[in-house]
Design a protein around this motif. Structure first.
Motif, short mmCIF file in Angstrom:
data_model
loop_
_atom_site.label_atom_id
_atom_site.label_comp_id
_atom_site.label_asym_id
_atom_site.label_seq_id
_atom_site.Cartn_x
_atom_site.Cartn_y
_atom_site.Cartn_z
N ASP A 62 0.80 -1.22 0.00
CA ASP A 62 0.00 0.00 0.00
C ASP A 62 0.84 1.28 0.00
N LYS A 64 2.55 4.42 -1.12
CA LYS A 64 2.37 5.35 -2.25
C LYS A 64 3.76 5.82 -2.67
N SER A 66 5.02 7.53 -5.07
CA SER A 66 5.22 8.93 -5.46
C SER A 66 5.18 9.89 -4.27
N GLU A 67 4.73 9.40 -3.11
CA GLU A 67 4.67 10.25 -1.93
C GLU A 67 5.85 10.02 -0.97
#
Length: 68
Positions: A62, A64, A66-67
């Motif tokens: 889970d 992210k 790109s974060e």
């Protein structure tokens, strides 16, 4: 944890900005860039793998990317 992303985009300034943004967020280039013709769009596409080491976190699906 070590993260991997493969950035893609059209052969224009937007792709260069995408890679530049990733580099400025701590990602590092991994391998050579790729360049291929997209027959559906009739345009050239670029690709570049990037990696990043993040301390104190464990990988899970889970995340992210790109974060990070």
């Amino acid at each position: 944890m070590k993260l991997y992303r493969f950035l893609t985009g059209p052969d224009d300034a937007s792709f260069c900005h995408k890679v530049t943004a990733a580099l400025n967020q701590g990602w590092e280039l991994h391998g050579n860039p790729t360049y291929a013709f997209n027959a559906d769009t009739q345009h050239m596409q670029c690709g570049q793998a990037v990696v990043k080491e993040v301390s104190g976190k464990d990988y899970h699906p889970d995340v992210k990317l790109s974060e990070e």
